[in-house]
Design a protein around this motif. Structure first.
Motif, mmCIF file in Angstrom:
data_model
loop_
_atom_site.group_PDB
_atom_site.id
_atom_site.type_symbol
_atom_site.label_atom_id
_atom_site.label_comp_id
_atom_site.label_asym_id
_atom_site.label_seq_id
_atom_site.Cartn_x
_atom_site.Cartn_y
_atom_site.Cartn_z
ATOM 1 N N GLU A 138 0.835 -1.209 0.000
ATOM 2 C CA GLU A 138 0.000 0.000 0.000
ATOM 3 C C GLU A 138 0.869 1.257 0.000
ATOM 4 O O GLU A 138 0.608 2.206 -0.736
ATOM 5 N N GLN A 139 1.890 1.268 0.798
ATOM 6 C CA GLN A 139 2.805 2.407 0.846
ATOM 7 C C GLN A 139 3.499 2.588 -0.506
ATOM 8 O O GLN A 139 3.656 3.707 -0.983
ATOM 9 N N ALA A 140 3.889 1.498 -1.125
ATOM 10 C CA ALA A 140 4.540 1.567 -2.432
ATOM 11 C C ALA A 140 3.588 2.122 -3.485
ATOM 12 O O ALA A 140 3.982 2.926 -4.329
ATOM 13 N N ARG A 185 3.181 2.668 -10.467
ATOM 14 C CA ARG A 185 3.232 1.288 -10.946
ATOM 15 C C ARG A 185 2.345 0.411 -10.079
ATOM 16 O O ARG A 185 2.098 0.706 -8.926
ATOM 17 N N LYS A 186 1.911 -0.695 -10.639
ATOM 18 C CA LYS A 186 1.119 -1.650 -9.884
ATOM 19 C C LYS A 186 2.051 -2.605 -9.153
ATOM 20 O O LYS A 186 3.057 -3.039 -9.695
ATOM 21 N N VAL A 187 1.709 -2.921 -7.927
ATOM 22 C CA VAL A 187 2.445 -3.915 -7.155
ATOM 23 C C VAL A 187 1.555 -5.140 -7.073
ATOM 24 O O VAL A 187 0.430 -5.071 -6.584
#
Length: 82
Positions: A69-71, A77-79
């Protein structure tokens, strides 16, 4: 220095590529440098981009995320977690 089995062993035939320094604080801080560009392909136009910094010991501050979530909030970009 050290033996050929040491983590930072350097001799005429081989040596470390990725270098990373981590400060074990809260939050953790880290710096690193990787020569040879992201792909590591000698034919890449970016292959030499970080070699001078690697050779002189200059590192870049790394962004460390605590969770996906933090990223997601910090990037476009999608994680994808599997």
């Amino acid at each position: 220095g050290g033996s050929s089995e040491s983590p930072n062993a350097i001799n005429n035939n081989h040596g470390p590529s990725w270098r990373m320094v981590v400060e074990m604080t809260t939050p953790i801080k880290a710096w690193g440098v990787y020569p040879g560009g992201q792909s590591g392909n000698p034919a890449s136009l970016n292959y030499n981009a970080f070699i001078q910094n690697w050779a002189t010991g200059n590192h870049y501050e790394l962004t460390l995320y605590q969770n996906a979530e933090q990223a997601m909030k910090s990037t476009n970009r999608k994680v994808i977690l599997k």
